[in-house]
Design a protein around this motif. Structure first.
Motif, PDB file in Angstrom:
ATOM      1  N   THR A 144       2.064  18.109  24.820  1.00  0.00           N
ATOM      2  CA  THR A 144       0.679  18.203  25.449  1.00  0.00           C
ATOM      3  C   THR A 144      -0.129  17.676  24.364  1.00  0.00           C
ATOM      4  O   THR A 144      -0.175  17.392  23.419  1.00  0.00           O
ATOM      5  N   THR A 222       2.270  15.773  29.284  1.00  0.00           N
ATOM      6  CA  THR A 222       0.643  15.503  29.674  1.00  0.00           C
ATOM      7  C   THR A 222       0.242  14.608  28.434  1.00  0.00           C
ATOM      8  O   THR A 222       0.343  14.906  27.481  1.00  0.00           O
ATOM      9  N   GLY A 223      -0.408  13.386  29.010  1.00  0.00           N
ATOM     10  CA  GLY A 223      -0.776  12.588  27.811  1.00  0.00           C
ATOM     11  C   GLY A 223      -0.916  11.297  28.459  1.00  0.00           C
ATOM     12  O   GLY A 223      -1.407  11.045  29.644  1.00  0.00           O
ATOM     13  N   VAL A 227       2.411   6.523  26.535  1.00  0.00           N
ATOM     14  CA  VAL A 227       3.345   7.299  25.902  1.00  0.00           C
ATOM     15  C   VAL A 227       4.307   7.940  27.135  1.00  0.00           C
ATOM     16  O   VAL A 227       5.463   8.045  27.003  1.00  0.00           O
ATOM     17  N   PHE A 381     -12.439   7.639  28.644  1.00  0.00           N
ATOM     18  CA  PHE A 381     -11.999   9.086  27.898  1.00  0.00           C
ATOM     19  C   PHE A 381     -13.486   9.263  27.135  1.00  0.00           C
ATOM     20  O   PHE A 381     -13.155   9.871  25.809  1.00  0.00           O
TER      21      PHE A 381
END
Ligand code: NAD
Length: 472
Positions: A144, A222-223, A227, A381
């Motif tokens: 996560t 989730t990421g 990745v 982000f």
């Protein structure tokens, strides 16, 4: 300072294989406020073996029993709500009020909604002479990110446990303390040993060890998209199930007849939420060219009401970013936007006045943005909005869809039915129409490079189930 020098494996707090610790930094003060164990691949192996050993008996417990455990976890988290909100406000920088509602409130709700779903879900089905059974996938590695850390954990752990899976959780390095609170609560709830395991440490080492482990049946990740790609490639070697919730670059599409004030308020809220560190952040605002000047003016005025500051101050609407690296990355993007020829309406690549400590960035709005620019294509982000003008509705839809991502978005228009028709043409996993509220029971996930699989509610539960047919 809070020191968490153990990992939670096989129902006990045990020392990690290394004595090394990871610092956890208060994003508003830059001080180290906690340290957690730095596990390694050895610990990952121990945790997976514990989860594997626990799977047979856990998967055979009744759904009712598993649901009761989830209710106990929900109660335990509810009792620690203020703690969780405080920890995440420090780790991530989310303003405390929002941290209570979202960072603590949402995961608490996820555990209660999963407990409730146990009785409503169709665990069996009949098709002709076949009995269809839904069975747990097996051992789940949950990996996560840091932005809504406990929410993203709950969205995996709660349905996985209800499904009858056992779990190894690897939380984000930047925000692991909330996961330790969850492990405390799970320990107090008395889950059988090995059903839930927590190991903290670097993703490149522990994360990869989990993904490659032969005893892991599913990776729920989730990421970042980068990745996610790597995880998908490694997991493919063993044909493991992979659920990926990745990045986004969502658009607020303001139609010609929209209530401009409401659309701008809704769009800005969804852009600046959690300092823009939100995968469904609406970071592109698509506006009719005829209204561009008015939108720029209103957006600038409303952005001024987003006070930046200490996450624990009542007046703060935008807290710091999670880390120095994230702040620098966002500031670099602001410079990139300027060099690409976009014009800054408000904000800029300098730290907000008077905030010398903490990872603060000014909410920044660009106009004159072409959708091909990096600031309109790449996930920043951070609290950075790109206003993009369009000439026709068809063009607006094309711009909204001209993205490698497909996570979310919004459509605003006076004619709701027409707005829904437009929303249907947006290639993303969710679209808000006229500010429709986030629904924690509705499926959540992405199209395109935003991932695959769905989380939350009954669709989220299905991700953790295998389907078997018995021919009778
Ligand atoms: P990240 O991809 O760097 O890390 C996410 C997790 O993966 C961390 O726990 C990390 O330790 C681990 N990890 C890193 N490298 C790994 C590897 N090689 N193998 C296995 N695990 C590894 O992402 P982040 O910086 O923590 O989070 C921000 C990103 O997450 C953003 O791109 C954001 O859009 C995305 N995100 C998506 C959603 C969604 O639901 N779609 C939600 C939140 C965040």
């Amino acid at each position: 300072m809070e020191i968490r020098d153990k990992l939670y494996i096989d129902g006990s707090w045990v020392p990690a294989s290394t004595t090394e610790m990871l610092d956890v930094i208060h994003s508003g003060t830059e001080e180290v406020f906690a340290q957690v164990s730095r596990g390694n691949s050895n610990d990952a192996d121990k945790a997976v073996k514990a989860a594997r050993a626990a799977f047979d008996s856990w998967s055979r417990t009744s759904i009712d029993e598993r649901s009761k455990y989830l209710s106990r976890i929900n109660e335990g988290l509810s009792a620690r709500m203020a703690d969780i909100a405080t920890v995440v406000a420090k780790e991530v920088g989310t303003p405390f009020m929002l941290s209570q509602m979202i960072q603590a409130g949402l995961p608490i709700m996820t555990f209660s909604s999963m407990a409730q779903l146990a009785t409503e879900f169709e665990w069996e089905d009949h098709i002709g002479n076949s009995l269809i059974l839904k069975e747990p996938v097996g051992v789940v590695a949950a990996i996560t990110p840091w932005n809504y850390p406990l929410h993203q954990i709950a969205a995996k752990v709660a349905p996985a446990l209800l499904a009858g899976c056992t779990v190894v959780l690897k939380p984000a390095e930047l925000a692991p303390v909330n996961a330790y609170i969850l492990a405390d609560v799970i320990d107090e709830a008395g889950l059988p040993p090995g059903v839930f395991n927590l190991i903290s440490g670097p993703g490149s080492e522990i994360g990869e060890a989990l993904v490659a482990h032969r005893e892991v049946d599913m990776i729920s990740f989730t990421g970042s998209t980068e990745v996610g790609k790597r995880i998908g490639a490694i997991a493919a070697q063993d044909i493991k199930r992979v659920a990926l919730e990745l990045g986004g670059k969502s658009a607020t599409l303001i139609l010609e007849d929209a209530d401009l004030g409401a659309a701008i308020s809704g769009g800005l809220f969804m852009c600046y939420l959690n300092s823009g560190q939100t995968c469904i952040a609406q970071t592109r605002m698509l506006v009719p060219r005829s209204k561009l000047a008015e939108v720029e003016e209103r957006v600038a005025a409303e952005t001024a009401t987003y006070t930046v500051g200490d996450p624990f101050a009542d007046s703060t609407r935008v807290g710091p970013l999670v880390s120095a690296k994230q702040r620098d990355r966002v500031m670099d993007y602001i410079k990139i936007g300027e060099s690409e020829g976009a014009r800054i309406v408000t904000g800029g690549a300098e730290a907000p006045e008077g905030l010398d400590k903490g990872f603060y960035v000014q909410p920044t709005v660009f106009t004159g943005v072409e959708n091909s620019m990096r600031i309109a294509q790449e996930e920043i982000f951070g609290p950075v909005l790109s206003i993009i003008a369009y000439d026709t509705e068809k063009q607006a839809i094309e711009i909204a869809n001209d993205s490698i991502y497909g996570l979310s978005g919004a459509v605003w228009g006076a004619d709701k039915d027409h707005a829904i028709e437009v929303a249907k043409q947006i290639r993303t996993g969710q679209v808000e129409v006229n500010g429709g509220a986030f629904n924690p029971l509705a499926p959540f996930g992405g199209y395109k490079k935003s991932g695959h699989g769905r989380e939350l509610g009954k669709y989220g539960l299905e991700d953790f189930l295998e389907i078997k047919s018995l021919q009778l």
